[in-house]
Motif scaffolding. Structure first.
Motif, mmCIF file in Angstrom:
data_model
loop_
_atom_site.group_PDB
_atom_site.id
_atom_site.type_symbol
_atom_site.label_atom_id
_atom_site.label_comp_id
_atom_site.label_asym_id
_atom_site.label_seq_id
_atom_site.Cartn_x
_atom_site.Cartn_y
_atom_site.Cartn_z
ATOM 1 N N THR A 4 0.767 -1.394 -0.050
ATOM 2 C CA THR A 4 -0.004 0.052 -0.030
ATOM 3 C C THR A 4 0.838 1.273 0.013
ATOM 4 O OG1 THR A 4 -1.552 -1.273 1.344
ATOM 5 C CG2 THR A 4 -1.935 1.278 1.208
ATOM 6 N N ASN A 5 1.881 1.281 0.623
ATOM 7 C CA ASN A 5 2.828 2.434 0.715
ATOM 8 C C ASN A 5 3.424 2.613 -0.578
ATOM 9 O OD1 ASN A 5 2.432 2.443 3.445
ATOM 10 N ND2 ASN A 5 4.263 1.691 4.087
ATOM 11 N N TRP A 6 3.823 1.843 -1.428
ATOM 12 C CA TRP A 6 4.444 2.120 -2.685
ATOM 13 C C TRP A 6 3.322 2.650 -3.600
ATOM 14 C CZ3 TRP A 6 3.332 0.849 -7.362
ATOM 15 C CH2 TRP A 6 2.709 -0.833 -7.471
ATOM 16 N N ILE A 7 2.070 2.140 -3.550
ATOM 17 C CA ILE A 7 1.067 2.590 -4.344
ATOM 18 C C ILE A 7 0.593 4.116 -4.013
ATOM 19 C CG2 ILE A 7 -1.547 2.190 -4.773
ATOM 20 C CD1 ILE A 7 -1.010 -0.775 -4.842
ATOM 21 N N VAL A 8 0.662 4.519 -2.632
ATOM 22 C CA VAL A 8 0.079 5.363 -2.180
ATOM 23 C C VAL A 8 1.185 6.668 -2.684
ATOM 24 C CG1 VAL A 8 -0.018 7.160 0.012
ATOM 25 C CG2 VAL A 8 -1.129 4.933 -0.139
ATOM 26 N N GLN A 9 2.478 6.199 -2.535
ATOM 27 C CA GLN A 9 3.545 7.135 -3.205
ATOM 28 C C GLN A 9 3.355 7.319 -4.615
ATOM 29 O OE1 GLN A 9 7.092 5.504 -1.664
ATOM 30 N NE2 GLN A 9 7.016 6.130 0.279
ATOM 31 N N THR A 38 -6.894 -1.814 2.141
ATOM 32 C CA THR A 38 -5.969 -2.869 3.025
ATOM 33 C C THR A 38 -6.613 -2.661 4.506
ATOM 34 O OG1 THR A 38 -4.143 -1.722 1.433
ATOM 35 C CG2 THR A 38 -3.603 -2.329 3.616
ATOM 36 N N LYS A 39 -6.972 -1.787 4.753
ATOM 37 C CA LYS A 39 -7.421 -1.837 6.502
ATOM 38 C C LYS A 39 -8.596 -2.881 6.476
ATOM 39 C CE LYS A 39 -10.455 1.034 7.920
ATOM 40 N NZ LYS A 39 -11.080 2.498 8.520
ATOM 41 N N ARG A 40 -9.559 -2.967 5.272
ATOM 42 C CA ARG A 40 -10.570 -4.282 5.574
ATOM 43 C C ARG A 40 -9.924 -5.657 5.502
ATOM 44 N NH1 ARG A 40 -16.186 -2.293 3.256
ATOM 45 N NH2 ARG A 40 -16.197 -0.165 4.033
ATOM 46 N N LEU A 41 -8.853 -5.616 4.616
ATOM 47 C CA LEU A 41 -8.127 -6.925 4.342
ATOM 48 C C LEU A 41 -7.370 -7.445 5.676
ATOM 49 C CD1 LEU A 41 -7.422 -9.278 2.551
ATOM 50 C CD2 LEU A 41 -5.299 -7.856 1.826
ATOM 51 N N GLU A 42 -6.666 -6.295 6.368
ATOM 52 C CA GLU A 42 -6.030 -6.551 7.677
ATOM 53 C C GLU A 42 -7.233 -6.973 8.559
ATOM 54 O OE1 GLU A 42 -3.802 -3.189 8.502
ATOM 55 O OE2 GLU A 42 -2.048 -3.489 6.938
ATOM 56 N N GLU A 47 -9.470 -11.244 11.877
ATOM 57 C CA GLU A 47 -10.932 -12.038 12.286
ATOM 58 C C GLU A 47 -10.603 -13.594 11.997
ATOM 59 O OE1 GLU A 47 -15.537 -12.545 11.200
ATOM 60 O OE2 GLU A 47 -14.626 -10.693 10.536
ATOM 61 N N LEU A 48 -10.022 -13.888 10.798
ATOM 62 C CA LEU A 48 -9.886 -15.166 10.393
ATOM 63 C C LEU A 48 -8.926 -15.738 11.422
ATOM 64 C CD1 LEU A 48 -10.037 -17.522 8.297
ATOM 65 C CD2 LEU A 48 -8.445 -16.697 7.209
ATOM 66 N N ASP A 49 -7.797 -15.303 11.727
ATOM 67 C CA ASP A 49 -6.827 -15.705 12.746
ATOM 68 C C ASP A 49 -7.636 -15.908 14.151
ATOM 69 O OD1 ASP A 49 -4.863 -15.648 11.002
ATOM 70 O OD2 ASP A 49 -3.887 -13.811 11.666
ATOM 71 N N GLY A 50 -8.435 -14.908 14.524
ATOM 72 C CA GLY A 50 -9.253 -15.098 15.737
ATOM 73 C C GLY A 50 -10.044 -16.445 15.692
#
Length: 54
Positions: A4-9, A38-42, A47-50
């Motif tokens: 996400t950082n490189w896309i934002v840049q 990105t936020k929703r994916l994280e 949630e999946l890990d939990g």
């Protein structure tokens, strides 16, 4: 978040070189969309890990 950082840049650079307001608005909206995705994916991965541990 590194992807996400490189896309934002990249969209920042494109927006800085855009000549019309519409192009600048497009790149800004694209940036917002990418950050939200990105936020929703994280959140979904968390949630999946939990659920896997629970």
């Amino acid at each position: 978040m590194n992807d996400t950082n490189w896309i934002v840049q990249a969209t920042d650079q494109l927006r800085a070189h855009a000549t019309t307001y519409q192009d600048q608005a497009f790149y800004l909206a694209l940036q917002d969309l990418l950050i939200e995705q990105t936020k929703r994916l994280e959140q979904a991965q968390g949630e999946l890990d939990g659920r896997a541990w629970g």
